[in-house]
Enzyme design. Structure first.
Site, PDB file in Angstrom:
ATOM      1  N   LEU A 134       1.160  -1.304   0.038  1.00  0.00           N
ATOM      2  CA  LEU A 134      -0.195   0.015   0.317  1.00  0.00           C
ATOM      3  C   LEU A 134       0.639   1.125   0.234  1.00  0.00           C
ATOM      4  O   LEU A 134       2.159   1.479   0.685  1.00  0.00           O
ATOM      5  CB  LEU A 134      -0.892   0.437   1.101  1.00  0.00           C
ATOM      6  N   ARG A 149       0.429  13.654   7.290  1.00  0.00           N
ATOM      7  CA  ARG A 149       1.092  14.162   8.860  1.00  0.00           C
ATOM      8  C   ARG A 149       2.686  14.168   8.697  1.00  0.00           C
ATOM      9  O   ARG A 149       3.497  14.766   9.403  1.00  0.00           O
ATOM     10  CB  ARG A 149       0.663  13.470   9.571  1.00  0.00           C
TER      11      ARG A 149
END
Ligand code: UD1
Ligand code: MG
Length: 457
Positions: free
Chosen positions: A9, A16
């Protein structure tokens, strides 16, 4: 053994991180996080690796090249939605699919292998890699039933106060029976705090269908660290660095202070080489045996021979032979080739130059775009004047040439073999072999001139 597939993934933006660089491309010890993951996954017996790309898709593809197939996730609707994008590649396949997040750069092949083995021997439909941590903030929590079996995974943002106390976390690495995975993914909803399709929900879905779901708990939490921000990035860097340093020390390299030695991934160092503190050795460098590097040196993409000593210096993209001494305070710039037994002394800069065997530039010199033969002595302050403001030009210096101190060699220029250049010369024309060239104004002494001027009165 089952056929094995893997999904990585890597489509998220990494908000962030607060960075222009996409999260999975942030380097850890020189290598992008997602490349670390792919390198480890590639050690397993995997038929096909599919990387899910989205943010920075082209850049991720450029990094990973043909080591993976790709599926595009146009909108990042969550990790379950991300895995769904691999459907076209994998849905019809029978076997086990390993899913790993591109932001867990420390994960090791051995651990994934252990997870796969447990999954396969227990005939599970889903298995999750978990770890128990001191501070589980931000991670999904593993919720077990009274018998100790995994029931579900609850994301931090969705967890009750009671669930938040659980210290066993989802590391983001799983394996699934492939067909069960793709059918369960269709049932995942986005009814949660983040409005995302969560991959961990597949665990609860399969469990509620009465399927076997297992958890494999690793002892080594460090390995499963998920990098979501720069604080975690620095932690990952530190852990990876100490792994790398330990590897070299066990291989016979002395690191005088491993806490302050920065060796990136994929570096080779020979036995009995000593690395002093404050030294950075970049990815892909190869250092021979019995060499001495540092302190406070920066080596990037260099090949360095046996017994070479580099002190307090910088060397990039160059080949440096055996028994060479460099520094202190020297700068070897890219595309330089330094042969065996060369000496590059203090405050010498070498750029895109070849140095033949045994040649010396011991002090305060700039040698750029030059081909220096063997056994050449470049005196203190020798300068190749390689740039006319527009173009760079070549200086050729034959074997055995002696260049006197403070000489300018104005390129393009060739100094023939064995020639002598008198100190303080500015050489603008070729010098024939074996000749002495003096190119400076003659000295004139005007006796008693000062007295006449009465300067000192
Ligand atoms: C995730 C897990 C969490 C686990 C943690 C471990 C979910 C919902 N949560 O949280 O249980 O404890 O990892 O590190 O899965 N990605 C995509 N497409 C998307 C969303 C994410 O490709 O739509 C990729 C990201 O690039 C990243 C990975 O998936 O590499 C994980 O996503 P991230 O947002 O980091 O999830 P976490 O909040 O860390
Ligand atoms: Mg993450």
């Amino acid at each position: 053994m089952n056929n094995r597939y893997a999904v990585i993934l890597a489509a998220g933006k990494g908000t962030r991180m607060k960075s222009k660089l996409y999260k999975v491309l942030h380097p850890v010890c020189g290598k992008p996080m997602v490349q670390h993951v792919i390198d480890q996954v590639s050690k397993l017996h995997i038929e096909e690796i599919v990387t899910i790309i989205g943010h920075g898709a082209e850049k991720v593809k450029a990094q990973l090249g043909s080591s993976s197939l790709y599926a595009l996730q146009e909108e990042q609707l969550g990790t379950a939605h991300a895995v769904m994008q691999a459907e076209a590649h994998l849905a019809s396949k029978k076997g086990t699919t390993l899913v790993v997040c591109g932001d867990t750069p420390l994960i090791k092949a051995e651990t994934m292998e252990a997870l796969l083995k447990q999954h396969e021997t227990q005939g599970a439909k889903a298995s999750v890699l978990t770890a128990t941590v001191e501070d589980p903030t931000g991670y999904g929590r593993i919720i077990r039933n009274a018998e100790g079996f995994v029931e579900k995974i609850v994301e931090h943002k969705d967890a009750t106060d009671e669930e938040k106390k659980v210290k066993e976390i989802n590391t983001g690495t799983y394996c699934f029976d492939n067909e069960a995975l793709f059918s369960a993914l269709k049932k995942v909803s986005n009814d949660n705090a983040q409005g995302e399709y969560y991959l961990p929900d597949v665990i609860e879905i399969l469990k509620s269908q009465g399927e076997i779901v297992t958890a494999y708990q690793t002892e080594d939490f460090e390995e499963t660290l998920g990098v979501n921000d720069r604080v975690a990035l620095s932690q990952a860097e530190k852990i990876m660095r100490s792994r790398i340093n330990e590897y070299h020390m066990r291989n016979g390299v002395t690191l005088v202070d491993p806490e302050h030695t920065y060796i990136e991934t994929d570096v080779e160092i020979g036995q009995d080489t000593v690395i002093y503190p404050g030294t950075t050795i970049g990815m892909g460098s190869k250092i021979g045996a019995e060499a001495v590097i540092g302190p406070n040196s920066e080596i990037k993409n260099c090949t360095i021979g046996d017994r070479t000593v580099i002190r307090q210096s910088v060397a990039h993209d160059s080949e440096i032979g055996t028994d060479v001494t460099i520094g202190p305070f020297a700068h070897i710039r890219p595309q330089s080739q330094i042969a065996d037994e060369v000496k590059i002394g203090n405050f010498v800069e070498v750029k895109k130059s070849i140095f033949g065997k045994g040649s010396k530039a011991s002090h305060l010199s700039y040698i750029g775009d030059a081909e220096v033969g063997s056994n050449v002595n470049l005196g203190c302050g020798s300068i190749t004047v390689n740039y006319d403001g527009k173009n760079k030009h070549l200086t050729k210096i034959g074997d055995g040439v002696f260049v006197g101190c403070n000489s300018n060699l104005v390129a393009p220029v060739t100094i023939g073999e064995g020639a002598y250049i008198a100190a303080g010369s500015t050489i603008t024309e070729d010098v024939p072999a074996q000749s002495l060239s003096i190119a400076r104004a003659r000295q004139v002494n005007k006796e008693d001139y000062v007295k006449k001027l009465n300067i000192n009165k």
